[in-house]
Motif scaffolding. Structure first.
Motif, PDB file in Angstrom:
ATOM      1  N   GLU A 254     -38.073  16.390 -24.160  1.00 26.43           N
ATOM      2  CA  GLU A 254     -37.758  17.253 -25.302  1.00 26.43           C
ATOM      3  C   GLU A 254     -38.747  18.407 -25.383  1.00 26.43           C
ATOM      4  OE1 GLU A 254     -36.688  15.549 -29.206  1.00 26.43           O
ATOM      5  OE2 GLU A 254     -38.331  16.783 -30.008  1.00 26.43           O
ATOM      6  N   TYR A 255     -38.216  19.612 -25.376  1.00 25.79           N
ATOM      7  CA  TYR A 255     -38.996  20.828 -25.587  1.00 25.79           C
ATOM      8  C   TYR A 255     -38.782  21.315 -27.020  1.00 25.79           C
ATOM      9  CZ  TYR A 255     -40.647  22.223 -20.909  1.00 25.79           C
ATOM     10  OH  TYR A 255     -41.324  22.320 -19.720  1.00 25.79           O
ATOM     11  N   ALA A 372     -35.188  22.280 -30.913  1.00 30.13           N
ATOM     12  CA  ALA A 372     -35.563  21.467 -29.752  1.00 30.13           C
ATOM     13  C   ALA A 372     -34.459  21.515 -28.711  1.00 30.13           C
ATOM     14  CB  ALA A 372     -35.847  20.031 -30.162  1.00 30.13           C
ATOM     15  N   VAL A 373     -34.883  21.379 -27.461  1.00 37.33           N
ATOM     16  CA  VAL A 373     -33.965  21.213 -26.333  1.00 37.33           C
ATOM     17  C   VAL A 373     -34.248  19.847 -25.723  1.00 37.33           C
ATOM     18  CG1 VAL A 373     -33.359  22.010 -24.026  1.00 37.33           C
ATOM     19  CG2 VAL A 373     -33.769  23.669 -25.844  1.00 37.33           C
ATOM     20  N   ARG A 374     -33.217  19.012 -25.622  1.00 37.31           N
ATOM     21  CA  ARG A 374     -33.387  17.659 -25.096  1.00 37.31           C
ATOM     22  C   ARG A 374     -32.520  17.456 -23.864  1.00 37.31           C
ATOM     23  NH1 ARG A 374     -32.684  17.169 -30.583  1.00 37.31           N
ATOM     24  NH2 ARG A 374     -34.487  16.413 -31.775  1.00 37.31           N
ATOM     25  N   ARG A 397     -34.766  29.603 -24.867  1.00 37.19           N
ATOM     26  CA  ARG A 397     -33.984  28.362 -24.825  1.00 37.19           C
ATOM     27  C   ARG A 397     -33.474  28.068 -23.412  1.00 37.19           C
ATOM     28  NH1 ARG A 397     -31.314  24.821 -27.991  1.00 37.19           N
ATOM     29  NH2 ARG A 397     -32.146  25.789 -29.865  1.00 37.19           N
ATOM     30  N   ASN A 398     -33.047  29.078 -22.689  1.00 40.17           N
ATOM     31  CA  ASN A 398     -32.527  28.843 -21.343  1.00 40.17           C
ATOM     32  C   ASN A 398     -33.613  28.327 -20.403  1.00 40.17           C
ATOM     33  OD1 ASN A 398     -29.902  29.693 -21.979  1.00 40.17           O
ATOM     34  ND2 ASN A 398     -30.446  31.845 -21.663  1.00 40.17           N
ATOM     35  N   LEU A 399     -34.810  28.912 -20.503  1.00 38.40           N
ATOM     36  CA  LEU A 399     -35.914  28.444 -19.672  1.00 38.40           C
ATOM     37  C   LEU A 399     -36.286  27.013 -20.045  1.00 38.40           C
ATOM     38  CD1 LEU A 399     -38.140  28.867 -17.579  1.00 38.40           C
ATOM     39  CD2 LEU A 399     -39.541  29.930 -19.379  1.00 38.40           C
ATOM     40  N   ALA A 400     -36.378  26.724 -21.341  1.00 42.66           N
ATOM     41  CA  ALA A 400     -36.699  25.370 -21.787  1.00 42.66           C
ATOM     42  C   ALA A 400     -35.654  24.380 -21.305  1.00 42.66           C
ATOM     43  CB  ALA A 400     -36.806  25.332 -23.308  1.00 42.66           C
ATOM     44  N   SER A 401     -34.391  24.779 -21.351  1.00 46.77           N
ATOM     45  CA  SER A 401     -33.314  23.885 -20.902  1.00 46.77           C
ATOM     46  C   SER A 401     -33.435  23.593 -19.415  1.00 46.77           C
ATOM     47  CB  SER A 401     -31.959  24.523 -21.214  1.00 46.77           C
ATOM     48  OG  SER A 401     -30.902  23.696 -20.770  1.00 46.77           O
ATOM     49  N   GLY A 402     -33.734  24.622 -18.614  1.00 47.91           N
ATOM     50  CA  GLY A 402     -33.872  24.418 -17.175  1.00 47.91           C
ATOM     51  C   GLY A 402     -35.063  23.548 -16.815  1.00 47.91           C
ATOM     52  N   LEU A 403     -36.202  23.782 -17.463  1.00 44.60           N
ATOM     53  CA  LEU A 403     -37.386  22.978 -17.185  1.00 44.60           C
ATOM     54  C   LEU A 403     -37.194  21.541 -17.645  1.00 44.60           C
ATOM     55  CD1 LEU A 403     -40.243  25.475 -18.129  1.00 44.60           C
ATOM     56  CD2 LEU A 403     -39.389  24.913 -15.856  1.00 44.60           C
TER      57      LEU A 403
END
Length: 499
Positions: A254-255, A372-374, A397-403
């Motif tokens: 989770e980011y 949050a991005v999970r 959000r896109n970078l967090a989702s990819g990582l």
């Protein structure tokens, strides 16, 4: 043999040309020149790195300050600060620079294995033995608070360099990969340099460490390093251990993300709420934390003529004006205000009221929609193993989702986290450093993989250091696909890109 009846075989480490080592302990007692102390040292333990990549509290574990602890012979009171006949009298004390290195035999090269600053000097039986404890520069970064103005569009490595330069480190002591990840709005405010860099690196799956020679290395996740060496069973003690899969596996990543949007309206972001007494000639320093409608925000300076802080001789804003000299420094989330009464009379710095219209203003960049991005793999509330990453520098959000997607796939699979032990192999024990890439090839275990060094512990096995042990904790390497990168500096008007 140290282990008795050939517990590990007749010769357990493979071949080494010269097992003898020469140790060098140098201290700048006078803060200028190195003084050798090796002939006094009786034992030594050096610990650098981190215990585990994954922390038990659902977080990534950062590197810890490195530490060297050693005992010295003090039979003549050399290290007694009260001994007026000691050549170190009035010099002995903490905060002295220390470096420990090893020379391989008589003609081999030198390996620096620790650089730091003495933190403690402890005598045992006044003129008997003295223990010295030293800490590397990660400790300096942990205690150094940094502030940096708001920067729009900043690569991770550029942000880290800004932190280190602000903390007083020279650019020549930095070894920083170029990162491909950008931060939309970067700033540093009221946080230690170490915590700031940890937050920058962990948010982007990167690594960093203070090396044995005192230089600071930043390793971007998308950059590859050359292989330093290959370990086989011939070089290692057989006491190899591994973390269990459940200690390091994660099935939920989770980011927390902090998108930031520019508010183009010029508005009040801070004001003085009550009158502040200031004597003639006095200087007051204030930290003005920015907020709009109770919400924290970032701000850049923007001035309007006639709006400033004012002081009067009356506490209620009445009386004569008192001359002030005011300077501001903006650090993204707050401003540092320095106010000096340059008049000959005392006064009161006024809040905004019917008599005074002065206050600080600026253009606000609001933090909004914190979310949050999970990413999960076979997740269930009863069996979850989480990794939580919370960084104000993750704004995409896109970078967090990819990582997060990469992290959960990488951490869900079973991986080896081996701990290996070396003795009598100077070329391997002292030539490696934190974050170095090594290969571990153990045919008997069916293991052949590349790892990164996460922790190094070196200790003497006798009182002259001719025998020593090095324990290495290894961590798996994150691998990424190949890609092309062309810096915009190389693009000219006539450039043509195509396949």
């Amino acid at each position: 043999m140290r282990y008795g009846q050939a517990k590990y075989g007749s010769f357990k480490y493979g071949i080494t040309d010269n097992p003898n080592v020469g140790w060098r302990f140098l201290v700048k007692w006078d803060d200028q020149f190195w003084t050798p102390e090796a002939n006094r040292v009786l034992d030594l333990v050096i610990t650098r790195g981190r215990d585990n990549m994954m922390s038990g509290d659902k977080l990534l574990e950062p590197m810890k300050p490195g530490e060297a602890v050693f005992m010295l012979d003090n039979h003549d009171g050399r290290y007694d600060p009260f001994n007026t006949s000691s050549p170190l009298y009035n010099l002995i004390g903490p905060n002295k620079r220390l470096q420990i290195s090893v020379k391989n035999g008589d003609t081999g090269g030198d390996w620096i294995i620790f650089t730091g600053t003495i933190s403690e000097i402890t005598p045992f039986g006044r003129w008997d033995k003295t223990q010295i404890r030293a800490i590397d520069d990660l400790n300096v970064l942990a205690s150094k608070i940094v502030n940096y103005e708001l920067v729009e569009g900043c690569r991770v490595d550029e942000a880290i360099r800004n932190v280190l330069l602000t903390a007083g480190f020279a650019d020549t002591n930095l070894i920083l990969d170029k990162s491909s990840d950008f931060i939309h709005y970067w700033w540093a405010a009221k946080q230690s340099a170490k915590d700031t860099i940890d937050e920058l690196a962990q948010a982007h799956m990167d690594e960093w460490a203070v090396l044995a020679n005192g230089k600071i290395k930043y390793k971007a996740h998308n950059r590859t390093d050359a292989l330093k060496t290959t370990f086989t069973s011939d070089e290692l003690l057989k006491d190899i251990s591994f973390l269990m899969p459940w200690d390091v596996q994660r099935n939920l990543v989770e980011y927390t993300i902090y998108p930031i949007e520019t508010d183009s309206v010029i508005q009040l972001i801070w004001e003085n709420k009550s009158a502040i007494f200031i004597q003639a000639g006095e200087t007051i320093e204030l930290d003005a934390d920015f907020s709009v409608e109770g919400q924290d925000c970032l701000a850049k300076p923007y001035w309007i003529v006639g709006f400033t802080l004012v002081a009067t001789t009356g506490v209620d804003g009445t009386g004569a004006n008192v001359a002030l000299n005011i300077s501001w420094q903006f650090y993204g989330s707050y401003a540092h205000v320095v106010i000096t009464n340059v008049d000959s009379v005392d006064g009161y710095i006024q809040p905004r009221n019917e008599n005074v219209s002065g206050y600080a203003i600026g253009t606000a960049y609001l933090i909004y929609n914190k979310s949050a991005v999970r990413k999960t793999k076979n997740w269930s509330p009863e069996k979850d193993r989480k990794l939580l990453i919370d960084s104000k520098y993750m704004q995409d959000r896109n970078l967090a989702s990819g990582l997060a997607e990469y992290f959960v796939n990488w951490l869900y699979n079973t991986k080896h986290y081996p701990t290996i032990i070396l003795e009598g192999r100077n070329d391997l024990q002292f030539s490696l450093d934190l974050l170095d890439k090594v290969r571990l090839k153990l045919d008997v275990l069916g293991l052949d993989a590349e790892f990164r060094i996460g922790k190094i512990e070196t200790s003497w096995l006798n009182n002259n250091g001719s025998a020593s042990r090095t324990v290495l904790k290894l961590e798996p390497i994150k691998t990424f696909g190949d890609y092309w990168e062309l810096d915009v500096d190389y693009l000219g008007v006539g450039s043509i890109l195509g396949v």
